[in-house]
Design a protein around this motif. Structure first.
Motif, PDB file in Angstrom:
ATOM      1  N   UNK A 352      43.945  45.077  46.144  1.00  0.00           N
ATOM      2  CA  UNK A 352      45.383  45.131  46.401  1.00  0.00           C
ATOM      3  C   UNK A 352      45.986  43.813  45.941  1.00  0.00           C
ATOM      4  N   UNK A 422      43.963  40.683  47.353  1.00  0.00           N
ATOM      5  CA  UNK A 422      42.875  40.728  48.326  1.00  0.00           C
ATOM      6  C   UNK A 422      41.766  41.619  47.766  1.00  0.00           C
ATOM      7  N   UNK A 423      40.515  41.326  48.168  1.00  0.00           N
ATOM      8  CA  UNK A 423      39.369  42.021  47.581  1.00  0.00           C
ATOM      9  C   UNK A 423      39.240  43.458  48.055  1.00  0.00           C
ATOM     10  N   UNK A 424      39.998  43.835  49.085  1.00  0.00           N
ATOM     11  CA  UNK A 424      40.031  45.239  49.509  1.00  0.00           C
ATOM     12  C   UNK A 424      41.320  45.510  50.268  1.00  0.00           C
ATOM     13  N   UNK A 425      42.026  46.539  49.839  1.00  0.00           N
ATOM     14  CA  UNK A 425      43.270  46.898  50.508  1.00  0.00           C
ATOM     15  C   UNK A 425      43.054  47.807  51.692  1.00  0.00           C
ATOM     16  N   UNK A 426      41.990  48.649  51.609  1.00  0.00           N
ATOM     17  CA  UNK A 426      41.804  49.616  52.694  1.00  0.00           C
ATOM     18  C   UNK A 426      40.371  50.076  52.910  1.00  0.00           C
ATOM     19  N   UNK A 427      39.433  49.675  52.066  1.00  0.00           N
ATOM     20  CA  UNK A 427      38.049  50.125  52.266  1.00  0.00           C
ATOM     21  C   UNK A 427      37.272  49.239  53.234  1.00  0.00           C
ATOM     22  N   UNK A 428      37.610  47.958  53.284  1.00  0.00           N
ATOM     23  CA  UNK A 428      36.889  47.046  54.169  1.00  0.00           C
ATOM     24  C   UNK A 428      35.821  46.255  53.424  1.00  0.00           C
ATOM     25  N   UNK A 429      35.106  45.411  54.180  1.00  0.00           N
ATOM     26  CA  UNK A 429      34.118  44.495  53.615  1.00  0.00           C
ATOM     27  C   UNK A 429      32.703  45.066  53.719  1.00  0.00           C
TER      28      UNK A 429
END
Lengths: 480, 480
Positions: A352, A422-429
């Motif tokens: 994102x 950011x490295x993820x908008x909605x999937x998580x780490x």
């Protein structure tokens, strides 16, 4: 892009004794059957699964709390499990332990129509909640593709196509009942719409992926069904033109409910899958909610804005059948991709960025992929939020392709971070993006580690996810 | 309702040495002048002030970080200060220490119109930001009455009249630059609209009242000015009828931008202050944002709903002059109260409940006050959020009245909590509401204490606020 993790399974003090103790209060809802263990150790991603030692099916918060207390005593890892539809290896039992399956906690506990909220057990899925709400005129808007459990959606800070208008789990969770790492149970908030009362524990647990505790009940904001829904589709000469239209739409204050971008390759796949004849250029899929007059006015405004940026074939409809057909295109995208490249598997990721950088980020990504690879990689995104997904369609039996996709993915995430994203908008780490979290947040990761250590001092809650436990950095994970 | 705190001033190791060290990098921006100390030790509430030992005026994040590092070395308390307009004793230096005044950090660092966001230094006030934005067509909606600094508003999780449509500081802060308790500096997020990347540090620091760190820069969401604004006022026979209208409005999906409740006593005060002739019954003040057609449609819908609940004299206007006049009523309420009861002082508090309980909560409160007191206590509230304010108009020289107000206030907060509410919707905890936070959150306060200890192990950041430091319970505070 780790697809496996080198994990050291913890010494499990007398597994048979622990299983016996769990059976004392869970009866036959304790399983060590290999098929059950396999199913619970992996999610829907390409990341390697890791079996837990035991799976328990809890039916109450008390049972979950007792399970955690027992594990805390013996320092056994605890991994919460909803529907297993996460995308970054969230449920993999990297160090073994007890998987707490919450799918049987599936009761809707309360619906409060006047307050536009409800409380559900963590195992209730979003579709089941909306079916339950059908006669109330209310709905819950967050739709992360899969029919995920609401506990899991809270744990991963899920969102989806409606987030641009209604918000994500971050905005829509009012309160959680959480089992802490020592078995204590707290409420993180109240049903009040607002509060300035102390640290925001609700937001701390939303997105914590089971690493700080297990959410067993979720209180959610609801919305009244709009009187009128209008869907629209529009083709654009370039991704940039589509994004400029979205920016202009937001500036004009049009409260668009959904605005999804599909790139040319996605549209091509969809046409061959759905026997449709959309232009095979970038497209926006839109939805407007309101009164009949205001929804039509919104569609009209966006139609005019789209024209200014070269948009063509703007088609809109308030007819439910036509709307459903339109959105099927978006929702069936994964099937369309699999049909287009049979035998290939999707390595899916999301990033994102601020919307001003979105077109540039997608263009650079496409250029990079075209220059270095022949892997098909269609892009679709929640463009109103600057969030997009890319599916690297790889041959799962070709390690060279998988490695190639990993390199392209690595450059994609670093590109998004360099653009303020950011490295993820909605999937998580999960365990898949821990390296990127460190690059993105720097010293902030140290703060996250301090929080983890404060609330889970023995590192039993879903260990090896989000942040390395202090002093364990680089023990658990290696890039595949 | 503590109006003073019994605080043990910490041993300050060689104050003159510390002052000298601060002057090395802050020059003459270090003050120990009694008037400056007095001004910085108290806010706008009725809570007793406590002087810091030193006030420093920082102009950069680096200066703030160096100040905190120096204080950390000697375990000296650090109290951040914006405009001093907080309402629960937030800035009182209960244990002495160094007050970090951020008002000179007043630069707007970036405005990104395409992304609808901006980054400001913590000392920029909300009015100054909106003046800066005037030519961009954008605005920042949070309006907590006072012209507070945006750093302070983030620290107290402020909201105000627009929150029902645009959200509070919880929803609208995208990112913070924070000086931690050891002097390290982090960013809590990114400019991305969404993120699932790890623990939500932004939301952890929003509302933390300077007890976990000092926010020196704030990145905020902005909105386009609506094309049309319509304001309306409507009288109701009872508070209940007004609240039912608001519930029906929300259910109908009307995206009301503001909806404020004034009780009969407030309307009476306003008429005598503003020479107006509103009905002296409960009233709603409303605002609708949209296109001319949609704003008018919203007003029309609410007018019809109000009639169903006995609303009368529904008057609306899109004319700016008339709108301003209407909202002056709401914003001048405190002046109207002071004019109505000269010599009396306002003891102001706020609570928030689920909206289904709001009318009942207000009714029981009015009954309680009428039965046990002759203190005037008008009520006004952000009714769309279930949040209301009460002003106990006491004679400041009459300790009996102050004690009486404290007892009524205590019952009000407990009543709100019993109805599933929160002890403060937007004012915060400070040192004034710590007891109520414990009642509201129970075990959750233990989690907050663990977070505090993890991020500020020597308890130097604004000590004695929100939660007692572990093992210090009941040392710092006594109810007056």
């Amino acid at each position: 892009m780790p697809t496996s993790a080198v994990a050291s399974r913890r010494r499990f003090p007398s597994k048979s004794r622990v299983v016996g103790e769990l059976k004392e209060f869970l009866g036959d809802r304790v399983s060590t059957a290999p098929a059950i263990l396999d199913q619970h150790g992996r999610d829907e991603s390409y990341h390697a699964g890791h079996r837990p030692d035991v799976v328990v099916f809890c039916e109450t918060t008390e049972e979950a709390a007792r399970t955690v207390a027992l594990c805390a005593r013996d320092r056994i890892p605890v991994i919460p499990f909803g529907t297993g539809t996460s995308l970054e290896g969230h449920v993999a039992a990297l160090e073994g332990g007890v998987c707490v399956d919450l799918s049987r906690m599936d009761r809707v506990l309360a619906v409060n129509p006047e307050d536009l909220d409800c409380t559900v057990e963590a195992g209730v899925t979003r579709r089941r909640l909306n079916e339950h709400l059908r006669d109330t005129g209310l709905f819950f808007p967050v739709d992360p593709g899969a029919d995920a459990s609401l506990g899991g959606m809270a744990a991963t800070r899920a969102s989806g196509t409606n987030a641009v208008r209604y918000g994500t789990m971050r905005e829509l969770v009012l309160d959680l009942k959480v089992v802490l790492a020592d078995g204590r149970v707290i409420q993180t908030g109240t049903r009040s719409r607002k509060s300035s009362a102390g640290y925001d524990l609700t937001r701390l647990f939303v997105g914590s992926e089971g690493t700080l505790g297990i959410a067993t009940e979720v209180t959610l904001r609801l919305f009244g069904h709009p009187e009128s829904i209008v869907s629209a589709v529009c083709s654009f000469p370039t991704v940039d033109a589509a994004v400029r239209t979205v920016i202009a739409t937001t500036h004009a204050g049009v409260p668009v409910a959904r605005v999804e971008l599909m790139d040319a390759l996605s549209m091509e796949c969809f046409n061959s899958w759905g026997k449709t004849s959309y232009a095979e250029t970038p497209a926006l899929f839109l939805e407007f909610h309101g009164t009949p007059a205001s929804a039509a006015e919104q569609a009209e405004t966006v139609s005019q804005l789209a024209q200014e940026f070269g948009g063509r074939d703007f088609a809109w409809s308030a007819n439910q059948e036509e709307r459903n057909q339109l959105w099927r295109a978006r929702h069936d995208l994964l099937y369309a991709l699999m049909a287009r490249w049979p035998g290939r598997k999707s390595l899916t990721t999301d990033v994102c960025v601020p919307i001003s950088r979105l077109a540039e980020c997608i263009a650079e990504t496409n250029t990079d992929i075209a220059a270095h690879s022949s892997i098909p990689a269609p892009i679709a995104g929640h463009v109103g939020d600057g969030n997009f997904h890319i599916a690297f369609m790889v041959d799962p039996d070709n390690p060279e392709e998988i490695r190639e996709a990993a390199v392209l993915h690595d450059r994609l995430v670093r590109r998004a971070l360099a653009m303020g994203g950011t490295c993820t908008g909605e999937h998580g780490i999960g365990y898949g993006k821990m390296e990127y979290l460190e690059i993105e947040r720097g010293e902030g990761v140290g703060v996250m580690q301090a929080l983890k250590q404060a609330l889970d001092p023995h590192n039993i809650m879903n260990p090896g996810k989000i942040v390395p436990f202090p002093n364990q950095r680089s023990i658990l994970h290696q890039v595949a």
